[in-house]
Structures are given as C-alpha cells and as structure tokens.
Design a protein around this motif. Structure first.
Motif, PDB file in Angstrom:
ATOM      1  N   ASP A  46       0.745  -1.187   0.098  1.00  0.00           N
ATOM      2  CA  ASP A  46       0.017  -0.047  -0.028  1.00  0.00           C
ATOM      3  C   ASP A  46       0.876   1.302   0.009  1.00  0.00           C
ATOM      4  O   ASP A  46       1.989   1.189   0.371  1.00  0.00           O
ATOM      5  N   LEU A 255      -4.924   3.320  -6.005  1.00  0.00           N
ATOM      6  CA  LEU A 255      -5.550   4.209  -5.440  1.00  0.00           C
ATOM      7  C   LEU A 255      -6.278   5.132  -6.485  1.00  0.00           C
ATOM      8  O   LEU A 255      -6.036   5.225  -7.580  1.00  0.00           O
ATOM      9  N   ARG A 265      -7.096  10.658  -0.557  1.00  0.00           N
ATOM     10  CA  ARG A 265      -6.759   9.272  -1.352  1.00  0.00           C
ATOM     11  C   ARG A 265      -8.025   8.500  -0.939  1.00  0.00           C
ATOM     12  O   ARG A 265      -8.776   8.316  -0.030  1.00  0.00           O
ATOM     13  N   THR A 267      -8.587   3.787  -1.411  1.00  0.00           N
ATOM     14  CA  THR A 267      -7.734   2.915  -1.899  1.00  0.00           C
ATOM     15  C   THR A 267      -8.377   1.649  -1.918  1.00  0.00           C
ATOM     16  O   THR A 267      -9.747   1.538  -1.567  1.00  0.00           O
TER      17      THR A 267
END
Length: 268
Positions: A46, A255, A265, A267
């Motif tokens: 991530d 993203l 953001r 995700t």
C-alpha cells in the motif's frame, strides 16, 4: 619443483584460470537486472502519493511518494522513524520553470509544453547536458535519505515534444536515469511508458502508472508483477468500484486520487 615451474609460468603469462582476469576475454553484457543493495518493493504494498499541499504523515501505509524538492531530510527521517519507505518524485523528462535549478537548463534542450503549467519537454537526446543536471537532482534525493526515485515524464518520444525523439532515444535515456539512481543506492521506478516495459522491466525496480484502468491497459504492467516488483497505480476519474477488483487480481497497488495529488486518497 614441477608445480613451482607451472605456477611461475602462469604468473608470467598473466593466466588467471577460471577467475576472469584481464586476459580472460571480454566481459559479458549486463543482464539488465539490478544487483545492488537498494530497496526492492514487492507487489501489493500500500502507498500514499502526495505531491501538493501540507504533507499528511498520518496515513498508515508503508510507502510514501513525495516531491523531492519540497521536502527536507528531516521530513524523510521522520517518515523513516514511522517505518515508511520514501520515494523521491522528480521530473526527469520535462523542464519546470518553478524549480530552483531551472536556470541551469539551456534553452536548446527545452521544447514544447507538456500540458502542465510551467512545464516543457526536454530533449533527452542531449545526455551531455542532461546527465550532470539529473545527477545533481539524484544527489539531492540521496542526501535527503530517500529510498527510491519516481522519475516523471519518461515517455516523451510518444508526445509532441518539439524534438524528433525515437523509441531508442527513450530507452537510452530511461536506462541512464535508472543507472544514476542505482549508483546512488536508490531504487527507481518506471513511470508510465507502457510500450517499453518489456525492454525496461529488468532495469527498473518498480513501476508507477496513471490511469491504466481507464484506458484498459493494466494487464500490460504484468511483467513487473511477474518479476516480483511492485506496481504503484493511480486513477483519477474512475470510482474504485470500476477498477479495484481488477487491481486485486493483477496485484497492483491502486489508489483513487485527485489530479492535484494532494493528501486525499481512496484505496482498494
């Protein structure tokens, strides 16, 4: 005595047996696969990508990609203390009039605008001019403690740059940037440039991609994943429901971001 004579003969003739000395013939061509001790991000990590606004360091992810000029060594050190790897964003294929080294670029290497305010494509054929300038920028990233580099605008040959750039010019330049980063102990990512992935996957440690889902191109990043290398991917216009399932299947680190690349953001 015979052994001594043989040993003396070997020394006098410069023979080195199987150890590969000066007379062992030409060295093999490089394989293209990096072999240094820098960081190698694996698929599925991530990440946070923030290039504008006040840096939000509260996002709980292992990788931060931030602007190399805007942030100090102290910021990078603080992210390291929180257990993050930090990527240095630089534009290596375009000139930016707002950078502190903008006046170091001669007008002869500055071409057409690339669609972003204050930015113009560079004549990447002119490595005699650009190599020392990019080396200085990468020195900055290294000295601030960055783990990796995201070199942007790495596909000028596919655009109207004002210069007759070829695919071969782009391969040569992209490999130059990768070598300069590796010489400084940093990982380096291939930004977009999908057509040249088969040729460059061995030279780069990860990929950074924009909008492959929107244009139906994410499968073209598979060579990086198959090589055990992360693909950091961002969409701007598609909702997460339109790309996250494919991203998980392809093992992309995806993203949803705004074009401003501020802290916001979403995700997968």
């Amino acid at each position: 005595m015979c052994a001594l004579v043989v040993l003396l003969a070997l020394v006098l003739t410069g023979c080195s047996g199987s150890s590969g000395g000066a007379d062992a013939g030409p060295s093999p061509e490089p394989s293209g696969e990096p072999s240094g001790e820098w960081w190698r991000p694996r698929p599925g990590l991530d990440w946070q990508w923030q290039l504008t606004g006040r840096l939000d360091t509260s996002v709980d992810v292992p990788v931060y990609d931030i602007d190399g000029f805007h942030h100090s060594k102290e910021t990078v050190d603080a992210l390291h203390r929180d257990g993050r790897k930090v990527v240095c964003y630089l534009s290596t294929g375009a000139w930016e009039d707002f950078r502190p080294d903008a006046d170091d670029f001669p007008r002869s290497v500055i071409g057409r605008g690339n669609g972003w305010e204050g930015e113009r494509w560079l004549d990447i054929r002119r490595t005699d001019v650009l190599e020392p300038l990019m080396a200085e920028r990468l020195d900055m990233c290294r000295d601030k403690g960055f783990d990796a580099v995201e070199p942007d605008n790495m596909d000028g040959y596919r655009n109207r740059t004002g210069f007759p750039l070829t695919a071969a010019d782009q391969l040569r330049y992209n490999r130059l940037i990768a070598r300069l980063a590796h010489e400084r102990g940093m990982a380096v990512g291939l930004k977009n440039d999908l057509d040249q992935i088969p040729d460059l996957v061995g030279d780069f440690d990860f990929a950074v991609n924009e909008q492959c889902a929107q244009y139906g191109e994410c499968g073209r990043l598979t060579p990086f994943v198959e090589a055990g290398k992360a693909v950091f991917h961002a969409e701007y216009e598609l909702p997460t429901g339109r790309f996250c399932a494919d991203s998980r299947r392809l093992k992309l680190s995806s993203l949803l971001k705004r074009y401003a690349l501020d802290a916001w953001r979403r995700t997968c």
